[in-house]
Write an enzyme that holds these catalytic residues in place. Sequence first.
Site, short mmCIF file in Angstrom:
data_model
loop_
_atom_site.label_atom_id
_atom_site.label_comp_id
_atom_site.label_asym_id
_atom_site.label_seq_id
_atom_site.Cartn_x
_atom_site.Cartn_y
_atom_site.Cartn_z
CD GLU A 97 -2.92 1.04 2.39
OE1 GLU A 97 -2.82 0.11 3.21
OE2 GLU A 97 -3.75 1.95 2.47
CE LYS A 284 -5.90 -1.15 5.71
NZ LYS A 284 -5.02 -0.23 4.96
CG ASP A 300 1.60 -16.97 11.88
OD1 ASP A 300 0.79 -16.27 11.25
OD2 ASP A 300 1.39 -18.16 12.20
CG HIS A 397 -3.57 7.19 0.82
ND1 HIS A 397 -2.68 6.16 1.05
CD2 HIS A 397 -4.58 6.66 0.09
CE1 HIS A 397 -3.15 5.05 0.50
NE2 HIS A 397 -4.29 5.33 -0.10
C1 LIG Z 1 2.39 11.05 3.35
C2 LIG Z 1 2.78 12.12 4.40
C3 LIG Z 1 3.82 11.56 5.34
C4 LIG Z 1 3.37 13.33 3.67
O1 LIG Z 1 3.53 14.36 4.60
P1 LIG Z 1 4.42 15.63 4.28
O2 LIG Z 1 4.00 16.72 5.20
O3 LIG Z 1 4.39 15.91 2.81
O4 LIG Z 1 5.85 15.12 4.68
P2 LIG Z 1 7.20 15.99 4.69
O5 LIG Z 1 7.53 16.38 3.29
O6 LIG Z 1 7.10 17.06 5.74
O7 LIG Z 1 8.28 14.91 5.18
C5 LIG Z 1 8.42 14.56 6.55
C6 LIG Z 1 9.01 13.19 6.62
O8 LIG Z 1 8.02 12.22 6.20
C7 LIG Z 1 8.68 11.19 5.43
N1 LIG Z 1 8.23 11.25 4.03
C8 LIG Z 1 7.49 12.21 3.44
N2 LIG Z 1 7.25 11.91 2.14
C9 LIG Z 1 7.85 10.72 1.92
C10 LIG Z 1 7.95 9.88 0.78
N3 LIG Z 1 7.38 10.18 -0.37
N4 LIG Z 1 8.63 8.73 0.92
C11 LIG Z 1 9.22 8.39 2.09
N5 LIG Z 1 9.17 9.15 3.19
C12 LIG Z 1 8.48 10.31 3.11
C13 LIG Z 1 10.19 11.48 5.51
O9 LIG Z 1 10.74 10.80 6.62
C14 LIG Z 1 10.21 12.96 5.71
O10 LIG Z 1 11.38 13.40 6.36
P3 LIG Z 1 12.74 13.71 5.52
O11 LIG Z 1 13.34 12.39 5.22
O12 LIG Z 1 12.31 14.38 4.24
O13 LIG Z 1 13.50 14.54 6.42
C15 LIG Z 1 1.53 12.58 5.20
O14 LIG Z 1 0.62 13.15 4.31
C16 LIG Z 1 0.85 11.48 5.97
O15 LIG Z 1 1.33 10.99 6.97
N6 LIG Z 1 -0.37 11.09 5.54
C17 LIG Z 1 -1.08 9.95 6.14
C18 LIG Z 1 -0.95 8.78 5.22
C19 LIG Z 1 -1.37 7.46 5.86
O16 LIG Z 1 -1.69 7.38 7.03
N7 LIG Z 1 -1.35 6.42 5.06
C20 LIG Z 1 -1.73 5.09 5.48
C21 LIG Z 1 -2.64 4.48 4.46
S1 LIG Z 1 -4.31 5.02 4.69
C22 LIG Z 1 -5.00 3.68 5.54
O17 LIG Z 1 -5.00 2.61 5.05
C23 LIG Z 1 -5.33 3.74 7.02
C24 LIG Z 1 -6.46 4.56 7.54
C25 LIG Z 1 -6.23 6.00 7.21
O18 LIG Z 1 -7.70 4.18 7.04
C26 LIG Z 1 -6.41 4.33 9.04
C27 LIG Z 1 -7.43 5.11 9.81
O19 LIG Z 1 -8.53 5.39 9.30
O20 LIG Z 1 -7.12 5.40 11.02
N1 LIG Z 2 -2.17 -20.81 15.31
C1 LIG Z 2 -0.90 -20.49 15.03
O1 LIG Z 2 -0.48 -19.35 15.23
C2 LIG Z 2 0.02 -21.52 14.45
C3 LIG Z 2 1.23 -21.12 13.98
N2 LIG Z 2 2.13 -22.05 13.50
C4 LIG Z 2 3.47 -21.71 13.00
O2 LIG Z 2 4.41 -22.04 14.01
C5 LIG Z 2 5.63 -21.35 13.76
C6 LIG Z 2 6.22 -20.84 15.05
O3 LIG Z 2 6.35 -21.91 15.96
P1 LIG Z 2 7.66 -22.01 16.86
O4 LIG Z 2 7.35 -23.05 17.88
O5 LIG Z 2 8.05 -20.67 17.34
O6 LIG Z 2 8.75 -22.46 15.83
P2 LIG Z 2 9.61 -23.80 15.73
O7 LIG Z 2 8.77 -25.00 15.60
O8 LIG Z 2 10.61 -23.56 14.67
O9 LIG Z 2 10.29 -23.90 17.18
C7 LIG Z 2 11.22 -23.00 17.64
C8 LIG Z 2 12.59 -23.65 17.59
O10 LIG Z 2 13.55 -22.71 17.93
C9 LIG Z 2 14.57 -23.36 18.67
N3 LIG Z 2 15.26 -22.36 19.50
C10 LIG Z 2 16.57 -22.05 19.35
N4 LIG Z 2 16.91 -21.08 20.20
C11 LIG Z 2 15.81 -20.78 20.91
C12 LIG Z 2 15.54 -19.84 21.95
N5 LIG Z 2 16.49 -19.02 22.42
N6 LIG Z 2 14.28 -19.78 22.45
C13 LIG Z 2 13.30 -20.56 21.98
N7 LIG Z 2 13.50 -21.49 21.00
C14 LIG Z 2 14.74 -21.60 20.48
C15 LIG Z 2 13.85 -24.43 19.47
O11 LIG Z 2 14.76 -25.46 19.57
P3 LIG Z 2 14.82 -26.54 20.73
O12 LIG Z 2 14.08 -27.69 20.20
O13 LIG Z 2 16.26 -26.75 20.85
O14 LIG Z 2 14.20 -25.93 21.95
C16 LIG Z 2 12.68 -24.81 18.55
O15 LIG Z 2 13.01 -25.92 17.79
C17 LIG Z 2 5.32 -20.26 12.79
O16 LIG Z 2 5.85 -20.61 11.54
C18 LIG Z 2 3.78 -20.27 12.73
O17 LIG Z 2 3.35 -19.85 11.46
C19 LIG Z 2 1.86 -23.40 13.53
C20 LIG Z 2 0.64 -23.82 13.99
C21 LIG Z 2 -0.40 -22.94 14.45
#
Ligand SMILES: CC(C)(COP(=O)([O-])OP(=O)([O-])OC[C@H]1O[C@@H](n2cnc3c(N)ncnc32)[C@H](O)[C@@H]1OP(=O)([O-])[O-])[C@@H](O)C(=O)NCCC(=O)NCCSC(=O)C[C@@](C)(O)CC(=O)[O-]
Ligand SMILES: NC(=O)C1=CN([C@@H]2O[C@H](COP(=O)(O)OP(=O)(O)OC[C@H]3O[C@@H](n4cnc5c(N)ncnc54)[C@H](OP(=O)(O)O)[C@@H]3O)[C@@H](O)[C@H]2O)C=CC1
Length: 447
Positions: A97, A284, A300, A397
Site C-alpha cells: 500500500e 487497520k 506469522d 495518501h
Molecule cells: C504522506 C505524508 C507523510 C506526507 O507528509 P508531508 O508533510 O508531505 O511530509 P514531509 O515532506 O514534511 O516529510 C516529513 C518526513 O516524512 C517522510 N516522508 C514524506 N514523504 C515521503 C515519501 N514520499 N517517501 C518516504 N518518506 C516520506 C520522511 O521521513 C520525511 O522526512 P525527511 O526524510 O524528508 O527529512 C503525510 O501526508 C501522511 O502521513 N499522511 C497519512 C498517510 C497514511 O496514514 N497512510 C496510510 C494508508 S491510509 C490507511 O489505510 C489507514 C487509515 C487512514 O484508514 C487508518 C485510519 O482510518 O485510522
Molecule cells: N495458530 C498459530 O499461530 C500456528 C502457527 N504455527 C506456525 O508455528 C511457527 C512458530 O512456531 P515455533 O514453535 O516458534 O517455531 P519452531 O517450531 O521452529 O520452534 C522453535 C525452535 O527454535 C529453537 N530455539 C533455538 N533457540 C531458541 C531460543 N532461544 N528460544 C526458543 N526457542 C529456540 C527451538 O529449539 P529446541 O528444540 O532446541 O528448543 C525450537 O526448535 C510459525 O511458523 C507459525 O506460522 C503453527 C501452527 C499454528
Amino acid sequence: MADGVDDGLPEVPPDIPSSRLPGFHRLGVDARWRELARRGDVSPEELQVLRALGSPSFDIVNQMIENAVGVFALPLGLGLNFTVNGRDHLVPMAVEEPSVVAAVSYAAKVVRHAGGFTAEADASMMIAQVQLTGYGSPELARECLLAHREQLLALANSFHPALQRRGGGAREVQVRILPAPEGPQGEPLFIVHLLVDTQEAMGANLLNTMAEGVAPLIEQLTGGRVYVRILSNLADQRLARASCRIPVGALADFDLPGEAIAEGILQASRFAEADPYRAATHNKGVMNGIDAVAIATGQDWRAIEAGAHAYACRTGRYGPLSRWTLEHGFLVGRIELPLALGMVGGPIKVHPGAQLGLKLLRVTTVRELATVFASVGLAQNFAAVRALGSVGIQKGHMALHARCVAVTAGARGLDVEKVARLLVERGSVKVETAREILASCQEAPAP
Ligand SMILES: CC(C)(COP(=O)([O-])OP(=O)([O-])OC[C@H]1O[C@@H](n2cnc3c(N)ncnc32)[C@H](O)[C@@H]1OP(=O)([O-])[O-])[C@@H](O)C(=O)NCCC(=O)NCCSC(=O)C[C@@](C)(O)CC(=O)[O-]
Ligand SMILES: NC(=O)C1=CN([C@@H]2O[C@H](COP(=O)(O)OP(=O)(O)OC[C@H]3O[C@@H](n4cnc5c(N)ncnc54)[C@H](OP(=O)(O)O)[C@@H]3O)[C@@H](O)[C@H]2O)C=CC1
C-alpha cells in the site's frame, strides 16, 4: 546532526547508527543501497541478498510451502527516524500500500523530536489449550488436574527439554469452565490452559507439541476425552506497550496551530472508542505498520492479526488498540496489544529476507523486537489520525497512490512520475484522468 545534515537533533551515540536518513526517499534505489552499505547497515554479502530478494532461489520457497509454483514479491521499504527507548532502529516493511512507509517515517520523525517512543514487552508467555469432554463433575475434574500440576508440567517440559534449559518451558496449569453454547442442556466446556515461556520463539509449534503430549495424561487423570489441542492466538500474557508524548506546539502544520491538530487527533480517538465501525478502521491503520514489519521479519502475521483483534474485544466490545489524550500541554499516545513474535523458529532462519530484516532492525531479543513493533503501530496510527483529524487522508495518501494509478492506466518508465505529478496537480487521481494525460503526452510532438 546525521550524515552531515543538521536536523536540530542531538547526535546519536557513535555505536548506534542513526535511523534518521534525511532525504533518503528522494534518492534512486542504487543510491539507497550504497547509503546502507556505507553506513554499515548491510555487509557486501547482505547487499547481494537485498538486491536478490525479488527473485529468491526457488529451492528455498519450495522448502517453505507445498505446491510452490513461484514467488509473489512485495515491495520492501524502510521506516525511518525510529527511536525506541533511546535506541535507533531502521524498520524494514514489506507492504503493497502506498503512503504507509512515508507516513510511519513522518510520525517517527515527529516523535523523535519529542524524545522518541517509550516501550516495554512482557516475557514470552504463551497459552496452549486442551479441550476435555466427558469429565463428569467439572469441579472434581478441576481439583484432580490441579492436584497433578507438577506431573503435568514435567510431562510438558519433557517434550522440549532444551527450552527449559534456556530458562523457558511450561510454567502453569489453569482450568477454565465455560457455559455450553447450546444452553444449560449442554455439557460446560472444560478447557485446560498450559502457560509456557517460549523464550526467543513465537512458540506455536512448541506449544502444540506440549498440548498434544499432555493430553493422554489429562484423559487418564479425569477419565474424560480430549479433542482440540492447540495454542491460543489470544496471547494476552505476552503484551507489548508503547507510548509517546508530543508537545502540542510541535504538531502545528497545514497552516493550523498545534492545538487544532491535537483536537482532531483527540476527536479521532474518541470516535474509535465509541464506535466499533470506526475502531476497526483505526486498528487497520495500526496494523498497516505492524503487518508490514511482521512480513519483513518472517513473523506469522495472521497470528498477530488474530491476537490483536481478539484483544481489541477484551471488554466485550470491540475498541481501539491505541488511544490519545491531552496531558499538560502534551499529546500523549498509548498502545497495548499482544505480540507473539520470534527471533528464531518458523521461517526465520530459512528465509534470507527475514534474516536481513532482523539485522536491519538491530534488535537483540524478542522482547526488544516487540517494543519496536508496538512503536511502529502507534506511529502508523498517529500519522493516520493526524491526517484524518485535519486535512483528510486523501491529500498525502492519494499523492503517493498516484503512481499506482499511472501504472494501472498504462504508464511505464519515466512516464509514471510525470503522469503521477500531473494527476496530483489536476486534483483528480483517477485512472480515467491518467489515460487522458498519457494520451496527450503521446500525441505531443517530441521536443
Ligand atoms: C504522506 C505524508 C507523510 C506526507 O507528509 P508531508 O508533510 O508531505 O511530509 P514531509 O515532506 O514534511 O516529510 C516529513 C518526513 O516524512 C517522510 N516522508 C514524506 N514523504 C515521503 C515519501 N514520499 N517517501 C518516504 N518518506 C516520506 C520522511 O521521513 C520525511 O522526512 P525527511 O526524510 O524528508 O527529512 C503525510 O501526508 C501522511 O502521513 N499522511 C497519512 C498517510 C497514511 O496514514 N497512510 C496510510 C494508508 S491510509 C490507511 O489505510 C489507514 C487509515 C487512514 O484508514 C487508518 C485510519 O482510518 O485510522
Ligand atoms: N495458530 C498459530 O499461530 C500456528 C502457527 N504455527 C506456525 O508455528 C511457527 C512458530 O512456531 P515455533 O514453535 O516458534 O517455531 P519452531 O517450531 O521452529 O520452534 C522453535 C525452535 O527454535 C529453537 N530455539 C533455538 N533457540 C531458541 C531460543 N532461544 N528460544 C526458543 N526457542 C529456540 C527451538 O529449539 P529446541 O528444540 O532446541 O528448543 C525450537 O526448535 C510459525 O511458523 C507459525 O506460522 C503453527 C501452527 C499454528
